[in-house]
Design an enzyme around this catalytic site. Sequence first.
Site, PDB file in Angstrom:
ATOM      1  N   SER A 124     -12.810 -14.318  -8.062  1.00 46.47           N
ATOM      2  CA  SER A 124     -11.916 -13.178  -8.281  1.00 46.47           C
ATOM      3  C   SER A 124     -12.047 -12.653  -9.696  1.00 46.47           C
ATOM      4  N   ALA A 125     -11.771 -11.356  -9.856  1.00 47.86           N
ATOM      5  CA  ALA A 125     -11.723 -10.764 -11.201  1.00 47.86           C
ATOM      6  C   ALA A 125     -10.613 -11.415 -12.029  1.00 47.86           C
ATOM      7  N   PHE A 149     -14.428 -18.344   2.210  1.00 44.68           N
ATOM      8  CA  PHE A 149     -13.279 -17.491   1.876  1.00 44.68           C
ATOM      9  C   PHE A 149     -11.973 -18.289   1.807  1.00 44.68           C
ATOM     10  N   ASP A 198       0.758  -8.839 -15.741  1.00 48.19           N
ATOM     11  CA  ASP A 198      -0.145  -7.720 -15.436  1.00 48.19           C
ATOM     12  C   ASP A 198      -0.854  -7.238 -16.700  1.00 48.19           C
ATOM     13  N   ASP A 228      -8.062 -27.462   9.186  1.00 45.04           N
ATOM     14  CA  ASP A 228      -7.780 -27.346   7.760  1.00 45.04           C
ATOM     15  C   ASP A 228      -8.938 -27.980   6.996  1.00 45.04           C
ATOM     16  N   LEU A 229      -9.405 -27.311   5.965  1.00 40.17           N
ATOM     17  CA  LEU A 229     -10.524 -27.869   5.193  1.00 40.17           C
ATOM     18  C   LEU A 229     -10.128 -29.153   4.469  1.00 40.17           C
ATOM     19  N   TYR A 278      -3.544 -19.600  -9.856  1.00 38.70           N
ATOM     20  CA  TYR A 278      -4.475 -19.082  -8.840  1.00 38.70           C
ATOM     21  C   TYR A 278      -5.848 -18.819  -9.469  1.00 38.70           C
ATOM     22  N   TYR A 310     -14.485 -10.672  -6.766  1.00 43.10           N
ATOM     23  CA  TYR A 310     -13.984  -9.431  -6.172  1.00 43.10           C
ATOM     24  C   TYR A 310     -12.997  -8.784  -7.119  1.00 43.10           C
ATOM     25  N   LEU A 324      -0.518  -3.611  -4.302  1.00 40.40           N
ATOM     26  CA  LEU A 324      -0.150  -2.203  -4.280  1.00 40.40           C
ATOM     27  C   LEU A 324      -0.440  -1.501  -2.941  1.00 40.40           C
ATOM     28  N   LEU A 327      -5.261 -20.913   9.911  1.00 44.86           N
ATOM     29  CA  LEU A 327      -4.316 -19.853  10.294  1.00 44.86           C
ATOM     30  C   LEU A 327      -3.024 -19.916   9.480  1.00 44.86           C
ATOM     31  N   LYS A 350      -9.843 -20.672  -9.194  1.00 45.76           N
ATOM     32  CA  LYS A 350     -11.139 -19.990  -8.983  1.00 45.76           C
ATOM     33  C   LYS A 350     -12.138 -20.406 -10.064  1.00 45.76           C
TER      34      LYS A 350
HETATM   35  P1  NAD Z   1      -6.510 -14.255   3.374  1.00 44.60           P
HETATM   36  O1  NAD Z   1      -5.328 -15.081   3.037  1.00 44.60           O
HETATM   37  O2  NAD Z   1      -6.330 -13.110   4.283  1.00 44.60           O
HETATM   38  O3  NAD Z   1      -7.681 -15.187   3.958  1.00 44.60           O
HETATM   39  C1  NAD Z   1      -7.855 -16.530   3.570  1.00 44.60           C
HETATM   40  C2  NAD Z   1      -7.905 -17.367   4.842  1.00 44.60           C
HETATM   41  O4  NAD Z   1      -8.091 -18.740   4.506  1.00 44.60           O
HETATM   42  C3  NAD Z   1      -6.625 -17.264   5.654  1.00 44.60           C
HETATM   43  O5  NAD Z   1      -6.956 -16.881   6.983  1.00 44.60           O
HETATM   44  C4  NAD Z   1      -6.045 -18.688   5.614  1.00 44.60           C
HETATM   45  O6  NAD Z   1      -5.360 -19.012   6.816  1.00 44.60           O
HETATM   46  C5  NAD Z   1      -7.282 -19.523   5.371  1.00 44.60           C
HETATM   47  N1  NAD Z   1      -7.048 -20.813   4.685  1.00 44.60           N
HETATM   48  C6  NAD Z   1      -6.369 -21.025   3.531  1.00 44.60           C
HETATM   49  N2  NAD Z   1      -6.410 -22.333   3.209  1.00 44.60           N
HETATM   50  C7  NAD Z   1      -7.130 -22.963   4.173  1.00 44.60           C
HETATM   51  C8  NAD Z   1      -7.516 -24.313   4.408  1.00 44.60           C
HETATM   52  N3  NAD Z   1      -7.143 -25.306   3.572  1.00 44.60           N
HETATM   53  N4  NAD Z   1      -8.245 -24.605   5.499  1.00 44.60           N
HETATM   54  C9  NAD Z   1      -8.624 -23.634   6.362  1.00 44.60           C
HETATM   55  N5  NAD Z   1      -8.288 -22.328   6.195  1.00 44.60           N
HETATM   56  C10 NAD Z   1      -7.550 -22.010   5.112  1.00 44.60           C
HETATM   57  O7  NAD Z   1      -7.168 -13.781   1.991  1.00 44.60           O
HETATM   58  P2  NAD Z   1      -8.304 -12.708   1.725  1.00 44.60           P
HETATM   59  O8  NAD Z   1      -7.680 -11.556   1.057  1.00 44.60           O
HETATM   60  O9  NAD Z   1      -9.110 -12.518   2.938  1.00 44.60           O
HETATM   61  O10 NAD Z   1      -9.138 -13.495   0.635  1.00 44.60           O
HETATM   62  C11 NAD Z   1     -10.282 -14.278   0.950  1.00 44.60           C
HETATM   63  C12 NAD Z   1     -10.751 -14.987  -0.304  1.00 44.60           C
HETATM   64  O11 NAD Z   1     -11.030 -14.013  -1.303  1.00 44.60           O
HETATM   65  C13 NAD Z   1      -9.730 -15.939  -0.908  1.00 44.60           C
HETATM   66  O12 NAD Z   1     -10.393 -17.071  -1.383  1.00 44.60           O
HETATM   67  C14 NAD Z   1      -9.137 -15.130  -2.043  1.00 44.60           C
HETATM   68  O13 NAD Z   1      -8.649 -15.952  -3.071  1.00 44.60           O
HETATM   69  C15 NAD Z   1     -10.326 -14.319  -2.494  1.00 44.60           C
HETATM   70  N6  NAD Z   1      -9.946 -13.071  -3.177  1.00 44.60           N
HETATM   71  C16 NAD Z   1      -9.097 -12.187  -2.559  1.00 44.60           C
HETATM   72  C17 NAD Z   1      -8.692 -11.026  -3.220  1.00 44.60           C
HETATM   73  C18 NAD Z   1      -7.718 -10.066  -2.595  1.00 44.60           C
HETATM   74  O14 NAD Z   1      -7.085  -9.304  -3.326  1.00 44.60           O
HETATM   75  N7  NAD Z   1      -7.580 -10.040  -1.268  1.00 44.60           N
HETATM   76  C19 NAD Z   1      -9.189 -10.742  -4.503  1.00 44.60           C
HETATM   77  C20 NAD Z   1     -10.084 -11.636  -5.094  1.00 44.60           C
HETATM   78  C21 NAD Z   1     -10.456 -12.800  -4.413  1.00 44.60           C
HETATM   79  N1  UFG Z   2       1.738  -2.470  -8.652  1.00 42.87           N
HETATM   80  C1  UFG Z   2       2.889  -1.694  -8.656  1.00 42.87           C
HETATM   81  N2  UFG Z   2       3.804  -1.907  -7.678  1.00 42.87           N
HETATM   82  C2  UFG Z   2       3.627  -2.827  -6.675  1.00 42.87           C
HETATM   83  C3  UFG Z   2       2.445  -3.612  -6.679  1.00 42.87           C
HETATM   84  C4  UFG Z   2       1.514  -3.418  -7.689  1.00 42.87           C
HETATM   85  O1  UFG Z   2       3.071  -0.856  -9.529  1.00 42.87           O
HETATM   86  O2  UFG Z   2       4.523  -2.981  -5.820  1.00 42.87           O
HETATM   87  C5  UFG Z   2       0.708  -2.229  -9.683  1.00 42.87           C
HETATM   88  C6  UFG Z   2       0.414  -3.428 -10.565  1.00 42.87           C
HETATM   89  O3  UFG Z   2       1.293  -3.467 -11.658  1.00 42.87           O
HETATM   90  C7  UFG Z   2      -1.047  -3.168 -10.962  1.00 42.87           C
HETATM   91  C8  UFG Z   2      -1.628  -2.461  -9.743  1.00 42.87           C
HETATM   92  O4  UFG Z   2      -0.514  -1.946  -9.020  1.00 42.87           O
HETATM   93  O5  UFG Z   2      -1.091  -2.277 -12.049  1.00 42.87           O
HETATM   94  C9  UFG Z   2      -2.418  -3.379  -8.834  1.00 42.87           C
HETATM   95  O6  UFG Z   2      -1.630  -4.504  -8.482  1.00 42.87           O
HETATM   96  P1  UFG Z   2      -2.040  -5.481  -7.296  1.00 42.87           P
HETATM   97  O7  UFG Z   2      -0.960  -6.504  -7.173  1.00 42.87           O
HETATM   98  O8  UFG Z   2      -2.403  -4.719  -6.099  1.00 42.87           O
HETATM   99  O9  UFG Z   2      -3.397  -6.147  -7.822  1.00 42.87           O
HETATM  100  P2  UFG Z   2      -3.684  -7.021  -9.127  1.00 42.87           P
HETATM  101  O10 UFG Z   2      -4.763  -6.324  -9.887  1.00 42.87           O
HETATM  102  O11 UFG Z   2      -2.465  -7.367  -9.858  1.00 42.87           O
HETATM  103  O12 UFG Z   2      -4.257  -8.380  -8.494  1.00 42.87           O
HETATM  104  C10 UFG Z   2      -5.125  -8.408  -7.382  1.00 42.87           C
HETATM  105  C11 UFG Z   2      -4.929  -9.718  -6.630  1.00 42.87           C
HETATM  106  C12 UFG Z   2      -5.425 -10.858  -7.456  1.00 42.87           C
HETATM  107  C13 UFG Z   2      -6.848 -10.620  -7.848  1.00 42.87           C
HETATM  108  C14 UFG Z   2      -6.961  -9.311  -8.590  1.00 42.87           C
HETATM  109  C15 UFG Z   2      -8.384  -9.038  -8.936  1.00 42.87           C
HETATM  110  O13 UFG Z   2      -3.559  -9.911  -6.312  1.00 42.87           O
HETATM  111  O14 UFG Z   2      -5.366 -12.028  -6.712  1.00 42.87           O
HETATM  112  O15 UFG Z   2      -6.449  -8.261  -7.792  1.00 42.87           O
HETATM  113  O16 UFG Z   2      -9.197  -9.253  -7.852  1.00 42.87           O
HETATM  114  F1  UFG Z   2      -7.275 -11.617  -8.649  1.00 42.87           F
END
Ligand code: NAD
Ligand code: UFG
Length: 337
Positions: free
Chosen positions: A124-125, A80, A294, A58-59, A148, A176, A199, A33, A152
């Site tokens: 992640s991408a 996740f 970016d 915690d993991l 970050y 993703y 965004l 959490l 990954k």
């Molecule tokens: P999130 O932060 O909402 O969910 C991650 C969860 O992991 C959280 O609930 C957090 O409390 C829990 N957590 C973190 N460290 C922990 C630990 N050591 N032990 C137990 N729990 C722990 O994030 P999300 O957006 O749901 O993302 C899920 C996964 O997908 C992440 O690994 C993230 O890096 C990956 N991902 C997310 C995005 C995105 O834009 N949301 C994009 C690409 C990849």
């Molecule tokens: N952007 C703005 N204003 C904002 C936020 C974002 O103009 O306030 C723009 C950014 O410059 C970018 C686009 O919106 O062009 C998307 O930005 P995000 O921050 O929403 O997403 P990113 O592509 O930068 O990154 C996200 C996650 C990363 C993940 C990646 C690919 O934050 O962790 O997508 O999955 F790795």
Amino acid sequence: MSILVTGGAGYIGSHTCLELLNAGYEIVVIDNLSNSKLESLNRVSELAKTDFKFYSIDLLNKKALETVFSENNIEAVIHFAGLKSVNESIETPLHYYHNNVTSTLNLCQTMGKYGVKKMIFSSSANVYGETKCVPVTEEHPLNPINPYGRTKLIIETILRDLYISDHSWSIALLRYFNPVGAHESGRIGEDPNDIPNNLMPYITQVAIGKRDKLKVFGNDYDTHDGTGVRDYIHVVDLAKGHLKALEMVIPTTGIDVFNLGTGVGYSVLDLIKGYENTTSQKIPYIFTHRRPGDIDKCYADTTKATKKLGWTATKNLEDMCYDSWKWQKNNPNGYNE
Ligand code: NAD
Ligand code: UFG
């Protein structure tokens, strides 16, 4: 037999837990959490009309993790749990490497000890770094440009080495693109702790009046309107991708990697317009300088996921905007009612 979901209280995890329960899987959830609230899981339970076990651990705590494996009959793990902020990872890299990498090592060691060798990992991408060509296939060079993204890539590498050492593992690495949107019920969604970095959550907070205006980071990119282009994917489509990956991972062995995106790139201005048209909310914005790190455009080639997983995203930009707005409107303070 249960599916163990680590990080299941988080944004993508909670949506995936709901899809798993709706599909009839039994689940066990672990979350510390640190970036989520227990309320998300209460609502998953309410929507699925069923209960499941939750461990607030915690993991990094290997002993506690062992308890979960000894107390449950686990078939596969969807992993996740992790920290996900690019900026924070630049400020506190050791914290990110420790949390993301060490916890995955603990998880894999414990899984191995209990003979659970099926895993889906949230990559992640971000591992692609600067995109050399779009759409991005899984073969694109890997060169993450922040800690970050490097966590990954390191974890992907660890999992590949693990499979090489023991061919009885079965692992899917899911990369993703940009997850957005919320469940259509408006009961679960993304609930950022602080000022949103991404965004879509920023736009929804402007729409609800929590923020004055959006700052558009740069309008001189090499894209159709000068603003950054990304592959936004509805979180429910993404969650369903995990069920398809599970169907592949459970009966087989091996390791494979898949892009999960829509294959369509939208610019920041496209998203603003889409949001305004769908929700009738005005999104004031200004152009500011580019955000360091970016890239101009990034969207997925999803051919492999379609062919091998039988998965394709089905929701469009309108669905993404509408569902984000519904969640924000119904829950102006997220899970803090
Ligand atoms: P999130 O932060 O909402 O969910 C991650 C969860 O992991 C959280 O609930 C957090 O409390 C829990 N957590 C973190 N460290 C922990 C630990 N050591 N032990 C137990 N729990 C722990 O994030 P999300 O957006 O749901 O993302 C899920 C996964 O997908 C992440 O690994 C993230 O890096 C990956 N991902 C997310 C995005 C995105 O834009 N949301 C994009 C690409 C990849
Ligand atoms: N952007 C703005 N204003 C904002 C936020 C974002 O103009 O306030 C723009 C950014 O410059 C970018 C686009 O919106 O062009 C998307 O930005 P995000 O921050 O929403 O997403 P990113 O592509 O930068 O990154 C996200 C996650 C990363 C993940 C990646 C690919 O934050 O962790 O997508 O999955 F790795």
